[in-house]
Scaffold this motif. Sequence first.
Motif, PDB file in Angstrom:
ATOM      1  N   LYS A  28       0.881  -1.093  -0.054  1.00  0.00           N
ATOM      2  CA  LYS A  28      -0.174   0.158   0.023  1.00  0.00           C
ATOM      3  C   LYS A  28       0.961   1.385  -0.074  1.00  0.00           C
ATOM      4  CE  LYS A  28      -0.810  -0.095   4.706  1.00  0.00           C
ATOM      5  NZ  LYS A  28       0.339  -1.164   4.930  1.00  0.00           N
ATOM      6  N   SER A  47       0.636  10.918   9.314  1.00  0.00           N
ATOM      7  CA  SER A  47       0.156  10.401  10.632  1.00  0.00           C
ATOM      8  C   SER A  47       1.167  10.596  11.683  1.00  0.00           C
ATOM      9  CB  SER A  47      -0.088   8.826  10.466  1.00  0.00           C
ATOM     10  OG  SER A  47      -1.197   8.490   9.640  1.00  0.00           O
ATOM     11  N   ARG A  51       6.145   4.694  16.756  1.00  0.00           N
ATOM     12  CA  ARG A  51       7.070   3.567  16.086  1.00  0.00           C
ATOM     13  C   ARG A  51       8.507   4.346  15.780  1.00  0.00           C
ATOM     14  NH1 ARG A  51       8.500   3.247  11.152  1.00  0.00           N
ATOM     15  NH2 ARG A  51       6.843   3.323   9.755  1.00  0.00           N
ATOM     16  N   ARG A  54      12.118   4.470  10.327  1.00  0.00           N
ATOM     17  CA  ARG A  54      12.825   3.520   9.478  1.00  0.00           C
ATOM     18  C   ARG A  54      14.108   4.414   8.697  1.00  0.00           C
ATOM     19  NH1 ARG A  54       7.745   1.140   6.763  1.00  0.00           N
ATOM     20  NH2 ARG A  54       7.081  -0.626   8.254  1.00  0.00           N
ATOM     21  N   TYR A  63       5.955  10.277   8.239  1.00  0.00           N
ATOM     22  CA  TYR A  63       5.218  10.227   9.659  1.00  0.00           C
ATOM     23  C   TYR A  63       5.709  11.683  10.441  1.00  0.00           C
ATOM     24  CZ  TYR A  63       3.593   5.395   9.236  1.00  0.00           C
ATOM     25  OH  TYR A  63       2.760   4.353   9.055  1.00  0.00           O
ATOM     26  N   GLU A  82      -8.734  10.102  14.412  1.00  0.00           N
ATOM     27  CA  GLU A  82      -8.646   8.727  14.726  1.00  0.00           C
ATOM     28  C   GLU A  82      -7.193   8.285  15.337  1.00  0.00           C
ATOM     29  OE1 GLU A  82      -6.897   6.041  13.240  1.00  0.00           O
ATOM     30  OE2 GLU A  82      -5.983   7.458  11.792  1.00  0.00           O
ATOM     31  N   TYR A  91      -0.770   4.933  16.350  1.00  0.00           N
ATOM     32  CA  TYR A  91      -0.608   5.593  15.063  1.00  0.00           C
ATOM     33  C   TYR A  91      -2.011   6.521  15.133  1.00  0.00           C
ATOM     34  CZ  TYR A  91       2.825   2.021  13.084  1.00  0.00           C
ATOM     35  OH  TYR A  91       3.626   1.108  12.967  1.00  0.00           O
ATOM     36  N   GLY A  92      -1.628   7.868  14.629  1.00  0.00           N
ATOM     37  CA  GLY A  92      -2.891   8.476  14.513  1.00  0.00           C
ATOM     38  C   GLY A  92      -2.895   9.747  13.657  1.00  0.00           C
ATOM     39  N   THR A  93      -4.255   9.933  12.984  1.00  0.00           N
ATOM     40  CA  THR A  93      -4.057  11.084  11.928  1.00  0.00           C
ATOM     41  C   THR A  93      -4.501  12.191  12.663  1.00  0.00           C
ATOM     42  OG1 THR A  93      -5.343   9.337  10.682  1.00  0.00           O
ATOM     43  CG2 THR A  93      -5.671  11.677  10.182  1.00  0.00           C
ATOM     44  N   ASP A 111      -3.152   6.308   4.610  1.00  0.00           N
ATOM     45  CA  ASP A 111      -2.642   4.934   4.532  1.00  0.00           C
ATOM     46  C   ASP A 111      -2.467   4.631   6.200  1.00  0.00           C
ATOM     47  OD1 ASP A 111      -0.728   3.057   5.121  1.00  0.00           O
ATOM     48  OD2 ASP A 111       0.989   3.617   3.987  1.00  0.00           O
ATOM     49  N   ILE A 112      -3.802   3.905   6.296  1.00  0.00           N
ATOM     50  CA  ILE A 112      -4.117   3.600   7.773  1.00  0.00           C
ATOM     51  C   ILE A 112      -4.944   2.330   7.952  1.00  0.00           C
ATOM     52  CG2 ILE A 112      -4.603   5.961   8.587  1.00  0.00           C
ATOM     53  CD1 ILE A 112      -7.439   5.630   8.344  1.00  0.00           C
ATOM     54  N   ASP A 113      -4.741   1.568   9.338  1.00  0.00           N
ATOM     55  CA  ASP A 113      -5.103   0.172   9.392  1.00  0.00           C
ATOM     56  C   ASP A 113      -6.717   0.225   9.201  1.00  0.00           C
ATOM     57  OD1 ASP A 113      -5.761   0.934  12.095  1.00  0.00           O
ATOM     58  OD2 ASP A 113      -5.411  -1.110  12.622  1.00  0.00           O
ATOM     59  N   ARG A 159       4.575  -8.791  12.073  1.00  0.00           N
ATOM     60  CA  ARG A 159       3.376  -8.461  11.213  1.00  0.00           C
ATOM     61  C   ARG A 159       2.862  -9.446  10.371  1.00  0.00           C
ATOM     62  NH1 ARG A 159       4.882  -2.637   9.232  1.00  0.00           N
ATOM     63  NH2 ARG A 159       5.526  -1.515  11.474  1.00  0.00           N
TER      64      ARG A 159
HETATM   65  P1  5GP Z   1       4.088   1.068   9.197  1.00  0.00           P
HETATM   66  O1  5GP Z   1       4.676   1.051  10.603  1.00  0.00           O
HETATM   67  O2  5GP Z   1       4.414  -0.083   8.307  1.00  0.00           O
HETATM   68  O3  5GP Z   1       4.317   2.508   8.635  1.00  0.00           O
HETATM   69  O4  5GP Z   1       2.597   1.189   9.451  1.00  0.00           O
HETATM   70  C1  5GP Z   1       1.918   0.055  10.178  1.00  0.00           C
HETATM   71  C2  5GP Z   1       0.402  -0.004  10.025  1.00  0.00           C
HETATM   72  O5  5GP Z   1      -0.184   1.180  10.636  1.00  0.00           O
HETATM   73  C3  5GP Z   1      -0.032   0.168   8.836  1.00  0.00           C
HETATM   74  O6  5GP Z   1      -1.262  -0.718   8.532  1.00  0.00           O
HETATM   75  C4  5GP Z   1      -0.451   1.447   8.406  1.00  0.00           C
HETATM   76  O7  5GP Z   1      -1.484   1.889   7.453  1.00  0.00           O
HETATM   77  C5  5GP Z   1      -0.981   1.924   9.766  1.00  0.00           C
HETATM   78  N1  5GP Z   1      -1.044   3.256  10.090  1.00  0.00           N
HETATM   79  C6  5GP Z   1      -0.189   4.228   9.684  1.00  0.00           C
HETATM   80  N2  5GP Z   1      -0.641   5.398  10.229  1.00  0.00           N
HETATM   81  C7  5GP Z   1      -1.710   5.225  10.804  1.00  0.00           C
HETATM   82  C8  5GP Z   1      -2.718   6.099  11.472  1.00  0.00           C
HETATM   83  O8  5GP Z   1      -2.555   7.209  11.514  1.00  0.00           O
HETATM   84  N3  5GP Z   1      -3.944   5.519  11.967  1.00  0.00           N
HETATM   85  C9  5GP Z   1      -4.057   4.099  11.956  1.00  0.00           C
HETATM   86  N4  5GP Z   1      -5.272   3.834  12.553  1.00  0.00           N
HETATM   87  N5  5GP Z   1      -3.221   3.276  11.282  1.00  0.00           N
HETATM   88  C10 5GP Z   1      -2.093   3.908  10.928  1.00  0.00           C
END
Ligand code: 5GP
Length: 216
Positions: A28, A47, A51, A54, A63, A82, A91-93, A111-113, A159
């Motif tokens: 994604k 977001s 975490r 990387r 981020y 959220e 993680y949050g928006t 890009d959120i879960d 994961r």
């Molecule tokens: P990653 O650590 O791989 O960047 O993201 C891990 C998961 O967290 C992914 O499924 C991603 O879509 C989700 N994610 C990233 N930002 C947010 C957010 O702001 N809110 C939510 N609910 N999920 C998020």
Amino acid sequence: MSKSGESNTRIARRGLMLVISSPSGAGKSTIARTLLDKDKEISLSVSVTTRARRQSEIEGVHYHFASQREFEALRTSESLLEWAQVHGNYYGTPREAVEIAMAEGRDMLFDIDWQGAQQLQEKMAADVVSIFILPPTMQELQSRLHRRAEDTEEVIQMRLANSRAEIAHWREYDYVIVNDDLQSAFEAVQAIIRAERLRRDRRHGLFDFVEGLVKA
Ligand code: 5GP
Ligand code: ADP
């Protein structure tokens, strides 16, 4: 105000909230990056996360990296539209950027879960268009997580262990794309956006357009 996406006649419309979710490693972020690069009408909702950054990631671009304490402060001040705990991190928006984009009728990509997708769907159903990306096989999902080479083996295993629980939510999305060939998956996303931008109920400019059309 955003336009319709058609080449000639420009008709004002509401912005889209394009939500993309998938199990980690399905692709994604790759699809999102290509989209942001090619479609200048869309901007990314950046977001906040607790975490660790990387190597390839840039603060404020991929981020906003925050401590647990900073994240909690954002949460309690209701600055997040959220939020969720995913793979052991928060993680949050950020609310403000979304509210500004929506008020200006611009499109935003999230890009959120699945937990975040559910929350946005509850709050802003009319504006949300949601897409779930699936890997072609679980074996390929595992290979992609290793090929990305940005997480430790322990993180990759966590994961992968979480991926079936994420996939279980596929029915909650408007569209589902199997990301086998990247170009085809990307074209499918483009087709969805193009059609969604043309939906009558998003195009408030049609009222004036049609009035002018039949008056002439
Ligand atoms: P990653 O650590 O791989 O960047 O993201 C891990 C998961 O967290 C992914 O499924 C991603 O879509 C989700 N994610 C990233 N930002 C947010 C957010 O702001 N809110 C939510 N609910 N999920 C998020
Ligand atoms: P996600 O954001 O869903 O966790 P990424 O976009 O980071 O996943 O993709 C994981 C890895 O898989 C990356 O190395 C990416 O280049 C690769 N990838 C993405 N889509 C495809 C595809 N269709 N075929 C092969 N590799 C892909």
